[in-house]
Structures are given as C-alpha cells and as structure tokens.
Design an enzyme around this catalytic site. Structure first.
Site, PDB file in Angstrom:
ATOM      1  CD1 TRP A 136      -2.410  -2.126   1.595  1.00 19.37           C
ATOM      2  CD2 TRP A 136      -3.091  -0.955  -0.179  1.00 19.37           C
ATOM      3  NE1 TRP A 136      -3.475  -2.785   1.038  1.00 19.37           N
ATOM      4  CE2 TRP A 136      -3.917  -2.095  -0.041  1.00 19.37           C
ATOM      5  CE3 TRP A 136      -3.340  -0.079  -1.236  1.00 19.37           C
ATOM      6  CZ2 TRP A 136      -4.968  -2.375  -0.928  1.00 19.37           C
ATOM      7  CZ3 TRP A 136      -4.400  -0.361  -2.117  1.00 19.37           C
ATOM      8  CH2 TRP A 136      -5.191  -1.495  -1.954  1.00 19.37           C
ATOM      9  CG  ASP A 194      -3.241   4.287   4.241  1.00 23.57           C
ATOM     10  OD1 ASP A 194      -4.257   4.113   4.953  1.00 23.57           O
ATOM     11  OD2 ASP A 194      -3.055   3.686   3.162  1.00 23.57           O
ATOM     12  CE  LYS A 242      -8.486  -2.997   3.984  1.00 22.54           C
ATOM     13  NZ  LYS A 242      -7.622  -2.212   3.136  1.00 22.54           N
TER      14      LYS A 242
END
Ligand SMILES: *Cc1c(COP(=O)(O)O)cnc(C)c1O
Length: 367
Positions: A105, A175, A199
């Site tokens: 990511w 993030d 999530k």
C-alpha cells in the site's frame, strides 16, 4: 438475529460487531425516532447533521484530539487520499516529500505522489521482500521535506509500526486504513491521518480524514472543488451528497467503542490477545505454520504465514472454508495465508480458528 454461520477473517471489508449489525438492520426499515428508512433520509436534515456532529465528537474523544484538528468524512477510499495528499501538499514544490516504502500500500501511495511532485524514498523494505520495518531512529528523515508519508499497518504483508516514525518538526501524514481506532495512535503527533472505514470501523463508502488546520494554510487555491479539503471543512462533510448509511454505521461503531468496549486502550488489549494467540501458535508449530514477519514488526491486525507447499495451503484454505472460516487466503500479490483480526472479530472467533489450526496440523502432520 441468529448467529452468522461463517466467521469473517478477510482483510477487508472486515467483520463488524453483531450489536452494530442489528442496529444497522433496524435503520434500513426505520431509524428510531425519525420514522424513515436511513436509505431515504435527507443529507440536509437536522438528524444527519447531528449524526456527523456526534461522530466527529466521538472520534475526537477516542483519539484525545486537540482543538486545532478537523475531522472529515469523505469518499473515494484511501486510494483517493493517495492523490489528494500530494495535490494539496506537494504540487509545485521542489523539495521532495519523504515516503517510507514498507509494503504494497505504501508503494501505491508513492506512485500517486510521483505524479504531483518530487518524492524521496527514505527507506525501502522491497529488497528483502517486505519482512520488516525500519527501526526506531534508523532512517534519516529530511528536516525540510514538505511532509513524511507512511502506512501504519501494511495490510498485505502483515507489518505494523509499533513506534511513530519521522521528526516532530516535519508534518506526518499516515494511512491508517487497516488499524485506525484499533488502539491509541498518538494522533496529535500527526498532521493528517486518513483511514477508510471498511477494515475496522464500518462499511466501504466513507473515509475518515483527521487534519490539523495549519497544514492547509498554503494549499493551492485552484484544486478541483471536491478535492479541496477546505470545502469539506466548510460544509461539515456535506459538500455533495455524502454516504449517509456508511457514516451512520461508523457512528454506531464509535458508540460501541466508547460504551461497550470502553475506549481504545481496552480495544488494544483485546486486539493484542487475539493476535498473540495466533502468533504463539505459529511459533510453537515447529515450522508447520511459518510466520513471514520479523517478530518486532508483526501486525496485530493481519497475521500472515506460509505453509510447506502451495498444495498444503490449498488444502488448508479449502478445509477452513468448509469449517466456516472465510477470507483466509493471502493477498493475490503474495499468496500464503492471512488471518485478519479487525476490531469486530471476537476473541472467541480467533480461539475457534486456533483450534481448527491445531487440529489441522494433527491431521496432516507432514503437510
Ligand atoms: C485496503 C487498503 C487501502 C485501499 O483502500 P481503498 O479504500 O480500497 O482505496 C489503502 N491503504 C491500506 C493501508 C489498506 O489496507
């Protein structure tokens, strides 16, 4: 509601607590006290304004945020933040932003930042297959970078920072999509935090952004309206039609964290017990289950491991699926097994998985 007959160990969207699912179910038919389905309530209603205000306050309380931060509810997922952050902070700059390349990511974030301006990779774990993170104080961060970007929990690899990287005099951007509100996170040491909901804290469709006012002072004034944080601040996250249902479910999660769990320190204890149970099992399995990650940097959210061969992994996944444990396949880029243990997944569910894993090893000792 009868109990779900399968347990969700997926890396996302993740499991949500049953009490929240029940309230969400009820709201589809009629929101208590409003007399309308949540799917048809105006985003301009007083009720929705109160949802946004309460959720913002709950997040402030959970994170212990000081007054100079704004809390926003945006769309476009974490992926849109990969672009929105450098558009706001890097466009037209000649000094590079610092990025940590710690896994899949952060790699995606770096690619997007490069379209907007100069990027310096301060540290990369790519050469050794992303099995560890930089140590505390290890990389040399630039004192004049416009900002430092990092990913607190690399969801694909199963790596998690257990310290806050960077310098206190350079804005930190993080993030936190896969560990937001799973533990206390030193929010006040960051200038911008973003995390989509799907999530740990709700369904897909909404992304929480926590941003310090000062960070936006010198942002370009010619950004597309939708991509300018200041428009969302001015309109209280109601710049265009927001995802009312997704935001409401995140509100229910924030109430659950405050009132049923008792705050983030307690949530962190529960998450730690869940992860420790699985890591202990890996460590005691005589390499039957092979953890991928350096012990120090193991994620409490995504436990990744390999088995002796792709065939054993296939058998493991098929039998787990039949036994009701779903979402355990590793990311398409890495293969292997990944058990994701987000907030909504109970310790009891992880105990059941551990029982299944011990039993599987007994049945196929040479797999
Ligand atoms: C899942 C994930 C993303 C992708 O988010 P989208 O909402 O699908 O854009 C980004 N960053 C991290 C850390 C993730 O876990």
């Amino acid at each position: 509601m009868k109990p779900l007959n399968r347990l969700n160990f997926s890396a996302g969207p993740g499991a949500l607590p049953e009490s929240v699912l029940l309230l969400a179910q009820q709201s589809i038919v009629e929101v208590p006290g409003v007399g309308l389905s949540i799917l048809g309530i105006s985003h301009r209603s007083d009720w929705f304004a109160s949802v946004v205000a309460e959720l913002e306050n709950n997040i402030r309380e959970l994170l212990g945020l000081s007054g100079n931060y704004r809390v926003l509810f945006l769309q476009g997922g974490a992926t849109q933040q990969f672009s929105m952050v450098p558009m706001t902070l890097l466009r037209g700059k000649t000094t590079p932003a610092d990025y940590l390349h710690t896994g899949y990511w952060s790699g995606r974030a770096i690619a997007e930042a490069g379209r907007e301006g100069p990027v310096r990779i301060v540290w990369s774990g790519e050469a050794d297959g992303f099995r560890q993170l930089p140590g505390d104080g290890e990389p040399v961060f630039s004192p004049d970078a416009p900002y430092l970007h990092y990913v607190s929990n690399e969801t694909v690899e199963g790596l998690q920072f257990h310290h806050v990287p960077g310098r206190d005099d350079v804005p930190r951007v993080c993030d936190m999509s896969s560990d937001f509100l799973s533990q206390p996170c030193a929010a006040n040491r960051h200038s911008l935090i973003y995390a989509h909901a799907q999530k740990n804290i709700g369904p897909a469709g909404v992304t929480v952004v926590v941003v310090r006012d000062e960070l936006l002072q010198d942002a370009p004034t010619n950004l597309p309206g939708f991509l300018d944080y200041r428009n969302h601040i001015q309109s209280h996250s109601n710049y265009n039609t927001p995802p009312v249902f997704a935001i409401y479910v995140v509100l229910l999660i924030s109430r659950w964290l405050l009132n049923e769990i008792g705050g983030l320190a307690r949530m962190a204890e529960i998450n730690r017990s869940k992860a420790e149970l699985l890591y202990r099992l890996l460590d005691n399995s005589n390499d039957f289950y092979r953890g991928r990650i350096e012990t120090r940097d193991r994620s409490l959210m995504n436990v990744t491991f390999d088995m002796a061969s792709p065939e054993s992994e296939k058998r493991f996944l098929a039998e787990a699926e039949r036994a009701g444990f779903t979402g355990l396949a590793g990311h398409r880029s890495t293969g292997g097994i990944r058990a994701s243990l987000y907030n909504g997944l109970t310790l009891a569910a992880v105990e059941q998985l551990a029982g299944f894993m011990e039993d599987f090893q007994r049945r196929y000792p040479c797999a």
